[in-house]
Design a protein around this motif. Structure first.
Motif, PDB file in Angstrom:
ATOM      1  N   PHE A   1       7.564   4.464 -15.515  1.00 23.00           N
ATOM      2  CA  PHE A   1       8.563   3.282 -15.899  1.00 23.00           C
ATOM      3  C   PHE A   1       8.699   2.571 -14.884  1.00 23.00           C
ATOM      4  N   ALA A   2       8.505   1.120 -15.088  1.00 22.18           N
ATOM      5  CA  ALA A   2       8.947   0.199 -14.029  1.00 22.18           C
ATOM      6  C   ALA A   2       9.963  -0.680 -14.687  1.00 22.18           C
ATOM      7  N   ILE A   3      11.173  -0.841 -13.786  1.00 19.01           N
ATOM      8  CA  ILE A   3      12.431  -1.652 -14.433  1.00 19.01           C
ATOM      9  C   ILE A   3      12.242  -2.951 -13.575  1.00 19.01           C
TER      10      ILE A   3
ATOM     11  N   PHE B   1      13.150  11.703 -19.662  1.00 16.38           N
ATOM     12  CA  PHE B   1      11.668  11.616 -18.912  1.00 16.38           C
ATOM     13  C   PHE B   1      12.052  11.971 -17.370  1.00 16.38           C
ATOM     14  N   PRO B   2      12.437  13.305 -16.785  1.00 19.10           N
ATOM     15  CA  PRO B   2      12.669  13.321 -15.378  1.00 19.10           C
ATOM     16  C   PRO B   2      11.507  13.622 -14.529  1.00 19.10           C
ATOM     17  N   ASP B   3      10.386  13.991 -15.356  1.00 21.38           N
ATOM     18  CA  ASP B   3       9.154  14.052 -14.389  1.00 21.38           C
ATOM     19  C   ASP B   3       8.251  13.037 -14.191  1.00 21.38           C
ATOM     20  N   ILE B   4       8.676  11.815 -15.037  1.00 17.98           N
ATOM     21  CA  ILE B   4       7.837  10.608 -15.027  1.00 17.98           C
ATOM     22  C   ILE B   4       8.612   9.497 -13.840  1.00 17.98           C
ATOM     23  N   PRO B   5       7.635   8.989 -12.982  1.00 15.56           N
ATOM     24  CA  PRO B   5       7.880   8.427 -11.851  1.00 15.56           C
ATOM     25  C   PRO B   5       8.711   6.901 -12.205  1.00 15.56           C
ATOM     26  N   ARG B   6       9.736   6.520 -11.646  1.00 15.85           N
ATOM     27  CA  ARG B   6      10.576   5.208 -11.871  1.00 15.85           C
ATOM     28  C   ARG B   6      10.382   4.369 -10.780  1.00 15.85           C
ATOM     29  N   ILE B   7      10.009   3.132 -10.757  1.00 15.92           N
ATOM     30  CA  ILE B   7      10.181   2.265  -9.898  1.00 15.92           C
ATOM     31  C   ILE B   7      11.008   1.028 -10.331  1.00 15.92           C
TER      32      ILE B   7
ATOM     33  N   GLY C   1       3.600   9.990  -7.833  1.00 14.94           N
ATOM     34  CA  GLY C   1       4.847  10.568  -8.662  1.00 14.94           C
ATOM     35  C   GLY C   1       6.190  10.170  -8.164  1.00 14.94           C
ATOM     36  N   GLY C   2       6.236   9.635  -7.128  1.00 14.70           N
ATOM     37  CA  GLY C   2       7.753   9.374  -6.387  1.00 14.70           C
ATOM     38  C   GLY C   2       8.434   8.342  -7.107  1.00 14.70           C
ATOM     39  N   ASP C   3       9.633   8.265  -7.159  1.00 13.25           N
ATOM     40  CA  ASP C   3      10.521   6.945  -7.376  1.00 13.25           C
ATOM     41  C   ASP C   3      10.862   6.269  -6.420  1.00 13.25           C
ATOM     42  N   ALA C   4      10.903   5.016  -6.659  1.00 18.86           N
ATOM     43  CA  ALA C   4      11.226   3.654  -5.765  1.00 18.86           C
ATOM     44  C   ALA C   4      12.040   2.781  -6.432  1.00 18.86           C
ATOM     45  N   LEU C   5      12.678   2.270  -5.205  1.00 19.39           N
ATOM     46  CA  LEU C   5      13.552   0.974  -5.322  1.00 19.39           C
ATOM     47  C   LEU C   5      13.027  -0.069  -4.397  1.00 19.39           C
ATOM     48  N   VAL C   6      12.571  -1.106  -4.996  1.00 16.79           N
ATOM     49  CA  VAL C   6      11.709  -2.153  -4.147  1.00 16.79           C
ATOM     50  C   VAL C   6      12.280  -3.331  -4.223  1.00 16.79           C
ATOM     51  N   LEU C   7      12.730  -3.951  -2.953  1.00 20.87           N
ATOM     52  CA  LEU C   7      13.292  -5.305  -2.655  1.00 20.87           C
ATOM     53  C   LEU C   7      12.210  -6.155  -2.046  1.00 20.87           C
ATOM     54  N   MET C   8      11.775  -6.948  -2.591  1.00 17.34           N
ATOM     55  CA  MET C   8      10.703  -7.788  -2.198  1.00 17.34           C
ATOM     56  C   MET C   8      10.934  -9.157  -2.627  1.00 17.34           C
ATOM     57  N   PRO C   9      10.596 -10.291  -1.897  1.00 15.85           N
ATOM     58  CA  PRO C   9      10.918 -11.629  -2.447  1.00 15.85           C
ATOM     59  C   PRO C   9       9.839 -12.283  -3.416  1.00 15.85           C
ATOM     60  N   THR C  10      10.274 -13.003  -4.096  1.00 17.33           N
ATOM     61  CA  THR C  10       9.495 -13.661  -5.090  1.00 17.33           C
ATOM     62  C   THR C  10       8.293 -14.060  -4.641  1.00 17.33           C
TER      63      THR C  10
ATOM     64  N   ALA D   1       0.903  -1.070  -0.141  1.00 14.82           N
ATOM     65  CA  ALA D   1      -0.032  -0.073  -0.016  1.00 14.82           C
ATOM     66  C   ALA D   1       0.790   1.144   0.012  1.00 14.82           C
ATOM     67  N   GLU D   2       1.984   1.400   0.831  1.00 15.84           N
ATOM     68  CA  GLU D   2       2.595   2.570   0.668  1.00 15.84           C
ATOM     69  C   GLU D   2       3.582   2.712  -0.442  1.00 15.84           C
ATOM     70  N   ILE D   3       4.025   1.687  -0.938  1.00 12.19           N
ATOM     71  CA  ILE D   3       4.764   1.680  -2.342  1.00 12.19           C
ATOM     72  C   ILE D   3       3.768   2.201  -3.450  1.00 12.19           C
ATOM     73  N   VAL D   4       2.520   1.485  -3.535  1.00  9.04           N
ATOM     74  CA  VAL D   4       1.638   2.120  -4.524  1.00  9.04           C
ATOM     75  C   VAL D   4       1.338   3.552  -4.296  1.00  9.04           C
ATOM     76  N   GLU D   5       1.195   3.931  -3.217  1.00 10.79           N
ATOM     77  CA  GLU D   5       0.623   5.369  -2.881  1.00 10.79           C
ATOM     78  C   GLU D   5       1.909   6.441  -3.362  1.00 10.79           C
ATOM     79  N   HIS D   6       3.059   5.683  -3.089  1.00 10.32           N
ATOM     80  CA  HIS D   6       4.389   6.618  -3.327  1.00 10.32           C
ATOM     81  C   HIS D   6       4.485   6.890  -4.684  1.00 10.32           C
ATOM     82  N   VAL D   7       4.290   5.677  -5.536  1.00 10.04           N
ATOM     83  CA  VAL D   7       4.554   5.411  -6.839  1.00 10.04           C
ATOM     84  C   VAL D   7       3.360   6.270  -7.634  1.00 10.04           C
ATOM     85  N   ALA D   8       2.048   6.020  -7.030  1.00 10.47           N
ATOM     86  CA  ALA D   8       1.068   6.541  -8.025  1.00 10.47           C
ATOM     87  C   ALA D   8       0.985   8.414  -7.781  1.00 10.47           C
TER      88      ALA D   8
END
Length: 600
Positions: free
Chosen positions: A134-136, A163-169, A31-40, A22-29
């Protein structure tokens, strides 16, 4: 977030977010950039899919494998999401249609390979489109220190520049501290918020068995621990993949090979069968698996030692993505480490990379020879503390120990007196007083240590030497020769005592039966079979893997809750609005028919 929760419930069929989702979704939605480390299996995909659906425009997902794109898009289309992919499998007119759909604002998610993303043509297309984010995915591919390096990933910082204004995750399931920093640096994510979830996969039972007769050990595991289950068997070489798959077929199992040396059509056909058929085993090199979304892989077995704990974690993480019980099983011997050490030394890579690879291999060996809870060792490697898990072979069947001080002194003395250049097999032959041609050729039958270890079995000597290597008391040369290290001085001087693990026959087979669903009665077994048959039939009609209709976890809830209305079925995990409309009536009919049959 009420809108995000609505998308989660109505599109994806889940009642609540898990962990940091929920926290990640809100942050990216927002406009924030995020690095997400989460198990498979932790729900990484939702962390970019939901923000893409919430934001205006199309979410662009960078994905390294064609199989991953196809899988993700097929699953999203089943949910009613307007998703597509662009890769080399498409005809020119198909690719053009998708590009036009992007320009027209008709897509919500578009998956693309990094090679295509970086072309001037595609960059121009992006500039003319409305991009949500953008999702990497599989972001660890950016790291030259990692286990799955992809050169194109290094250039993905272009997204931030253009694209400096588009959020990346950026998302990954596997990254130690070194790899995390490289992801941040190479993708220009210095200002991104880092979300680090626990790496623990509590539903996976970890087992390492002492390599004796690996094929028979594997067959025992498949027949006694996971009969009829789908899973992956990893081997180090292409030749071993093909030989193992052929041998399993001879034993009556549905096994298929997969490696980069097979032609594309064979690889694709075998992968498709694995995804769509129940009870299929894929025997593969590590070329197989990254991004495979099949949630009902019940086991991952390794017949050879992986090169690193990152690789091992990534590969074993393909088991039990649905959260139901699964197994990570491995057979391992000292020769595995000798082979991998030799591969490192012969690789021709710079010395600094070789040093890192040796450290990673040593950590892998430490996991195999752990004296207690394997999960603690694994999580500690990723800088995470844990208590004993109760769900690994060392927790469920704690090893017996013995005072091995005298035996260790004998082994160290034999290694020294024989010249510190012979492999484990010959050292054990000296200790056990074995008359061999090599023994006579070397004259080692005259050593004072010849035959002083007859009272200890060959298997126990092998285990002892492996444990000494893991403790850095003896080293292994690139050709497999054993030599003494400084840490053994205290033992030789009699200043230190050692308790080591005893060899156990049970440990040569290992594994704990992992049942997906508890079926105690004939009535339960009958309904479970009927639900699975309904799913299979619908999947064949739709030409998709069965799990894309509903996963085992969803069927399990149907079995337990027995809903008798569409409203009741909507409360089952994994049943969103579109799937309810598409398949709800079919499954209610199965439940109703079963109810009537057992009411008589």
């Amino acid at each position: 977030m009420s809108t995000a929760l609505s998308v989660l419930q109505h599109t994806f069929g889940y009642s609540a977010f898990r962990g940091q989702q929920a926290e990640i979704v809100e942050h990216v939605a927002t406009g924030g950039d995020a690095l997400v480390l989460m198990p498979t299996g932790g729900g990484k995909s939702l962390c970019y899919q939901i923000p893409a659906l919430l934001r205006e425009g199309c979410g662009i997902v960078v994905s390294p494998l064609i199989a991953l794109m196809q899988d993700q898009v097929d699953a999203l289309v089943q949910l009613g999401v307007r998703a597509a992919f662009l890769n080399s499998t498409l005809a020119l007119h198909e690719a053009n249609d998708i590009e036009q759909a992007l320009l027209a604002g008709e897509l919500e998610l578009l998956y693309v390979a990094p090679e295509r993303l970086l072309t001037p043509r595609f960059q121009s297309l992006l500039h003319r489109s409305n991009i949500a984010l953008f999702a990497i995915d599989e972001a660890h591919c950016v790291s030259q220190w990692g286990h799955d390096f992809r050169p194109e990933y290094i250039q993905l910082s272009v997204l931030h520049e253009n694209f400096p204004d588009i959020p990346r995750i950026a998302l990954t399931a596997t990254a130690d501290q070194l790899t995390r920093q490289e992801i941040v640096d190479r993708l220009a994510l210095q200002s991104a918020r880092v979300f680090l979830s626990s790496f623990d996969r509590p539903n996976i039972h970890y087992t390492v068995v002492e390599k004796d007769n690996p094929r028979k050990q594997l067959l025992y595991f498949l027949r006694n621990v996971h009969p009829g289950d789908a899973g992956i068997v990893y081997c180090l070489s292409r030749k071993k993949v093909e030989e193992t798959a052929a041998w399993l077929q001879e034993q009556g199992l549905r096994a298929l090979p997969y490696h980069a040396g097979l032609d594309t059509s064979t690889r694709q056909a075998n992968q498709t069968r694995f995804l769509r058929e129940d009870s299929t085993i894929i025997v593969a090199t590590v070329a197989f698996g990254m991004g495979i979304d099949k949630p009902d892989v019940r086991f991952v077995a390794h017949l050879d030692l992986p090169k690193s704990l990152e690789g091992y974690y990534q590969e074993t993480g393909r088991a039990g993505r649905d959260g139901l019980p699964a197994s990570a099983w491995m057979t391992y011997g000292l020769q595995d480490m000798v082979l991998l050490r030799d591969m490192i030394e012969q690789s021709g890579t710079p010395d600094e990379i070789k040093r890192i690879e040796r450290q990673k291999l040593d950590a892998m060996l430490g996991y195999c020879e752990a004296p207690s809870c394997r999960r603690q060792v694994l999580l500690h490697y990723f800088n995470e503390d844990a208590t004993p898990c109760g769900n690994c072979d060392l927790c469920t069947n704690p090893p017996q120990t013995w005072d091995a001080t005298t035996a260790v002194q004998k082994a160290l003395s034999t290694i020294y007196r024989s010249g510190q250049r012979y492999g484990a097999g010959h050292i054990i032959d000296i200790l056990r007083g074995k008359d061999t041609a090599k023994m006579r050729e070397c004259g080692h039958q005259h050593l004072s240590t010849f035959g002083i270890g007859k009272d200890i079995s060959e298997a126990q000597w092998r285990s002892l030497l492996r444990q000494l290597v893991a403790m850095a008391m003896i080293g292994v040369s690139e050709h497999g020769g054993l030599y003494l290290l400084d840490a053994c001085r205290g033992i030789l001087r009699g200043e230190q005592h050692l308790q080591l693990r005893k060899v156990s026959e049970a440990r040569q087979w290992g594994g704990t039966k992992a049942s997906t669903v508890t079926l105690d009665t004939d009535e339960q077994r009958e309904l479970w079979a009927a639900l699975r048959q309904c799913r299979k039939q619908l999947a064949e009609e739709q030409n998709v893997p069965a799990y894309m209709i509903f996963g085992d976890a969803t069927l399990k809830q149907m079995l337990e809750k027995r809903p008798n209305s569409l409203e009741g079925l909507h409360g089952i995990t994994g049943v969103g609005d579109v799937k309810l409309e598409k398949y709800g009536t079919d499954f209610l009919e199965v439940l109703q028919k079963h109810r009537l049959n057992h009411a008589k």
